[in-house]
Design a protein around this motif. Structure first.
Motif, PDB file in Angstrom:
ATOM      1  N   ARG A 235       0.795  -1.216   0.000  1.00  0.00           N
ATOM      2  CA  ARG A 235       0.000   0.000   0.000  1.00  0.00           C
ATOM      3  C   ARG A 235       0.831   1.271   0.000  1.00  0.00           C
ATOM      4  NH1 ARG A 235      -5.061  -0.593   4.057  1.00  0.00           N
ATOM      5  NH2 ARG A 235      -5.177   1.650   4.265  1.00  0.00           N
ATOM      6  N   THR A 236       1.951   1.246   0.725  1.00  0.00           N
ATOM      7  CA  THR A 236       2.704   2.497   0.921  1.00  0.00           C
ATOM      8  C   THR A 236       4.087   2.473   0.284  1.00  0.00           C
ATOM      9  OG1 THR A 236       3.720   1.691   2.943  1.00  0.00           O
ATOM     10  CG2 THR A 236       1.607   2.801   3.191  1.00  0.00           C
ATOM     11  N   GLY A 237       4.551   1.302  -0.082  1.00  0.00           N
ATOM     12  CA  GLY A 237       5.906   1.180  -0.611  1.00  0.00           C
ATOM     13  C   GLY A 237       6.956   1.190   0.491  1.00  0.00           C
ATOM     14  N   ILE A 238       6.507   1.228   1.741  1.00  0.00           N
ATOM     15  CA  ILE A 238       7.472   1.314   2.854  1.00  0.00           C
ATOM     16  C   ILE A 238       7.702  -0.065   3.472  1.00  0.00           C
ATOM     17  CG2 ILE A 238       7.798   2.255   5.197  1.00  0.00           C
ATOM     18  CD1 ILE A 238       6.116   4.691   3.966  1.00  0.00           C
ATOM     19  N   LEU A 239       8.976  -0.397   3.628  1.00  0.00           N
ATOM     20  CA  LEU A 239       9.302  -1.704   4.190  1.00  0.00           C
ATOM     21  C   LEU A 239       9.541  -1.590   5.699  1.00  0.00           C
ATOM     22  CD1 LEU A 239       9.988  -4.722   3.724  1.00  0.00           C
ATOM     23  CD2 LEU A 239      12.385  -3.997   3.601  1.00  0.00           C
ATOM     24  N   ILE A 240       8.760  -2.330   6.446  1.00  0.00           N
ATOM     25  CA  ILE A 240       8.964  -2.407   7.900  1.00  0.00           C
ATOM     26  C   ILE A 240      10.067  -3.434   8.121  1.00  0.00           C
ATOM     27  CG2 ILE A 240       7.867  -3.222  10.032  1.00  0.00           C
ATOM     28  CD1 ILE A 240       5.222  -2.031   8.939  1.00  0.00           C
ATOM     29  N   SER A 241      11.126  -3.027   8.840  1.00  0.00           N
ATOM     30  CA  SER A 241      12.296  -3.915   8.839  1.00  0.00           C
ATOM     31  C   SER A 241      12.490  -4.729  10.108  1.00  0.00           C
ATOM     32  CB  SER A 241      13.555  -3.095   8.564  1.00  0.00           C
ATOM     33  OG  SER A 241      13.697  -2.129   9.582  1.00  0.00           O
ATOM     34  N   GLU A 242      11.682  -4.471  11.155  1.00  0.00           N
ATOM     35  CA  GLU A 242      11.869  -5.223  12.404  1.00  0.00           C
ATOM     36  C   GLU A 242      10.562  -5.813  12.896  1.00  0.00           C
ATOM     37  OE1 GLU A 242      13.785  -3.051  15.521  1.00  0.00           O
ATOM     38  OE2 GLU A 242      15.569  -2.674  14.314  1.00  0.00           O
ATOM     39  N   LEU A 243      10.702  -6.996  13.481  1.00  0.00           N
ATOM     40  CA  LEU A 243       9.548  -7.663  14.082  1.00  0.00           C
ATOM     41  C   LEU A 243       9.953  -8.140  15.468  1.00  0.00           C
ATOM     42  CD1 LEU A 243       6.744  -8.981  13.995  1.00  0.00           C
ATOM     43  CD2 LEU A 243       7.786 -10.960  12.887  1.00  0.00           C
ATOM     44  N   ASP A 244       9.236  -7.667  16.487  1.00  0.00           N
ATOM     45  CA  ASP A 244       9.487  -8.101  17.859  1.00  0.00           C
ATOM     46  C   ASP A 244       8.273  -8.920  18.290  1.00  0.00           C
ATOM     47  OD1 ASP A 244       9.695  -8.333  20.633  1.00  0.00           O
ATOM     48  OD2 ASP A 244      10.680  -6.387  20.856  1.00  0.00           O
ATOM     49  N   LEU A 245       8.526 -10.178  18.659  1.00  0.00           N
ATOM     50  CA  LEU A 245       7.407 -11.084  18.960  1.00  0.00           C
ATOM     51  C   LEU A 245       7.120 -11.241  20.445  1.00  0.00           C
ATOM     52  CD1 LEU A 245       7.809 -13.948  16.384  1.00  0.00           C
ATOM     53  CD2 LEU A 245       5.916 -12.350  16.574  1.00  0.00           C
ATOM     54  N   GLY A 246       7.760 -10.413  21.293  1.00  0.00           N
ATOM     55  CA  GLY A 246       7.485 -10.514  22.728  1.00  0.00           C
ATOM     56  C   GLY A 246       8.034 -11.807  23.307  1.00  0.00           C
ATOM     57  N   GLY A 247       7.497 -12.186  24.469  1.00  0.00           N
ATOM     58  CA  GLY A 247       7.976 -13.408  25.132  1.00  0.00           C
ATOM     59  C   GLY A 247       6.886 -14.453  25.167  1.00  0.00           C
ATOM     60  N   GLY A 248       6.862 -15.243  26.240  1.00  0.00           N
ATOM     61  CA  GLY A 248       5.724 -16.139  26.424  1.00  0.00           C
ATOM     62  C   GLY A 248       5.994 -17.620  26.525  1.00  0.00           C
ATOM     63  N   LEU A 249       7.248 -18.062  26.262  1.00  0.00           N
ATOM     64  CA  LEU A 249       7.503 -19.501  26.327  1.00  0.00           C
ATOM     65  C   LEU A 249       7.183 -20.039  27.723  1.00  0.00           C
ATOM     66  CD1 LEU A 249       8.664 -22.220  25.346  1.00  0.00           C
ATOM     67  CD2 LEU A 249      10.939 -21.352  25.868  1.00  0.00           C
ATOM     68  N   GLY A 250       6.341 -21.064  27.773  1.00  0.00           N
ATOM     69  CA  GLY A 250       5.897 -21.645  29.043  1.00  0.00           C
ATOM     70  C   GLY A 250       6.988 -22.453  29.732  1.00  0.00           C
ATOM     71  N   VAL A 251       6.877 -22.519  31.044  1.00  0.00           N
ATOM     72  CA  VAL A 251       7.841 -23.267  31.858  1.00  0.00           C
ATOM     73  C   VAL A 251       7.064 -24.205  32.777  1.00  0.00           C
ATOM     74  CG1 VAL A 251       9.479 -23.000  33.776  1.00  0.00           C
ATOM     75  CG2 VAL A 251       9.560 -21.412  31.859  1.00  0.00           C
TER      76      VAL A 251
END
Ligand code: LLP
Length: 449
Positions: A235-251
């Protein structure tokens, strides 16, 4: 026998943490006592970093400090080269005092104050994660005042059910966190960030929840976010370059609970990311994950001394320890299950069910509903296992109980990381005030201002 990495039961059935007998630690530092094996923490950080490097060279691991943060922990995380996730001015302060480099700090929070934003921008934190439309304007103003261009991520809420406790699920569309990926709100927010002259829009963030044992919700999160990144670029021609997926792995906290593990967790994220990037023709993004619990939970043990043992009319045996919901609120908040081990004595007695309760003045202050232990006697030392995450950081002074000390064990050496609170600490910020006596209320008013 190894119970958890660096937590063992030796040939004489003694609990040994990082090479030191737990009973010796209890004698030296008193109880209740939070004990951590530093080697276990460091090993887990290295496992994360090395596995990430193998699977996805453009990946970074940020430790979520809300799980457990002290000056020493900040120092360890810095030494191991991880990034750090903080959610308040207080966490940022501790991290910096511990010598953590600000450029590797990710600053989170759904309602950061102006003062906190000023502090974060002035410190030069690596990323601020924007949580709302209001915050876009707020951070822009602060960055403009400070004449900085601040790197930011935008937290989105992808609408994913992570199958975890309701209080720990944050990915659902009606979460209080982030900007919902709903009716274009997220697209609008991204465009606003792009237009803000003092914000440098690097990427998007999501955190679907905590204590997650399934891989599917993580894969779904990657797919949803990549789909957005692709559509946004179209849509915008702009590339988003980072992805942060947070945490969450169960223990797992008890022997009955499952374990997913660092490698399968990172594998599902990185393989989905690689295949989706290829499908959309996107270049490899810079990836962040933010594990908290899975780095520190199993490295921690809490030692308690048994005080009173009672048999109730219904036959239940109840043993009260010298801590409870003030040093571990998790059983009461989330119905969390724990496992206890008798540290001293009792080797000749056969296990029986016992309810382990705390010493706080609440009927619900139960640490373990049914533990199977040799009959307990006053003076016995108990170890509650897997207490490294969200215990010290969530502890309180309820009933004016001083907080326990924190000890790290490294290479067979015990390091006092946090001193036990004293009674005097309980009134450190309190003032004994006396209202000024006056003849009438007008005087009283002026006297008090
Ligand atoms: N990143 C963000 C944005 C988060 O909100 C959280 C946790 C994490 C990372 C780390 O998640 P972890 O890897 O630790 O699951 N007090 C609760 C846990 C609350 C978690 C809040 N956010 C408990 O004791 O279970």
């Amino acid at each position: 026998m190894q119970v958890y990495p660096h937590v063992e039961i030796d040939g004489q059935k003694r609990l040994v943490i990082g090479g030191i007998e737990a009973s010796k630690l209890a004698r030296k530092f008193g109880t209740p006592l939070y004990v951590y094996s530093e080697d276990a923490i460091v090993d887990r950080m290295r496992e994360y970093v090395l596995t990430m490097r193998d699977l996805y060279p453009f990946g970074h691991v940020a430790y979520a400090s809300k799980a457990y943060l002290t000056l020493r922990m900040a120092q360890l995380v810095a030494e191991e080269g991880l990034w750090l996730d903080v959610v308040s001015g207080g966490e940022l302060f501790i991290a910096m005092k511990g010598g953590f480099p600000p450029e590797r700090i990710i600053f989170h929070g759904n309602n950061k104050t102006f003062e906190e934003l000023e502090m974060a921008v002035a410190a030069g934190v690596g990323r601020i994660v924007i949580d709302s439309l209001d915050e876009i304007k707020r951070i822009e103003r602060v960055a403009a005042q400070k004449k900085r261009r601040q790197d930011v991520l935008l937290r989105l809420t992808p609408g994913i059910d992570a199958h975890t406790h309701k209080a720990l699920a944050t990915g659902e569309i009606d979460s209080k966190f982030g900007i919902p990926m709903h009716q274009n709100q997220h697209v609008q927010a991204a465009l606003m960030v792009l237009q803000a002259p003092h914000l440098n829009f690097l990427g998007v963030h999501c955190h679907i929840g905590s204590q997650i044992f399934e891989t599917a919700p993580f894969a779904m999160a990657v797919k949803t976010m990549l789909n957005f990144i692709f559509e946004f670029q179209k849509r915008t021609g702009i590339l988003i370059s980072e992805l942060d997926l947070g945490g969450g792995l169960g223990v797992p906290y008890t022997e009955e609970e499952p374990e997913l593990g660092v490698k399968p967790y990172l594998e599902v994220i990185t393989s989905t990311l690689l295949s989706e990037s290829e499908r959309f023709g996107l270049p490899p993004l810079r990836l962040f994950v933010e594990p908290g619990r899975s780095i520190v939970a199993q490295a921690g043990v809490t030692l308690y001394r048994v005080g009173t043992v009672k048999e109730l009319p219904n036959g239940t045996v109840v043993a009260a320890v010298d801590g409870g919901m003030a040093d571990n609120p998790r059983p009461m908040l989330y119905g969390a299950k724990y496992r206890a081990i008798l540290v001293t004595g009792g080797r000749d007695r056969s296990p029986r069910p016992v309810r382990i309760v705390g010493r706080n003045c609440e009927e619900g202050d139960t640490l373990i509903e049914e533990a199977w232990l040799p009959p307990l006697r006053p003076g016995d030392i108990l170890a509650v296992l897997v207490t490294g995450a969200y215990q010290y950081s969530m502890s309180s002074n309820y009933n004016a109980l001083p907080r326990p000390a924190v000890v790290h064990v490294r290479d067979g050496q015990a390091l006092l990381v946090v001193e036990r609170e004293k009674y005097a600490d309980l009134i450190l910020r309190q003032r004994l005030v006396t209202p000024v006596k006056s003849m009438n209320s007008t005087n009283a008013k002026s006297a008090s201002f």
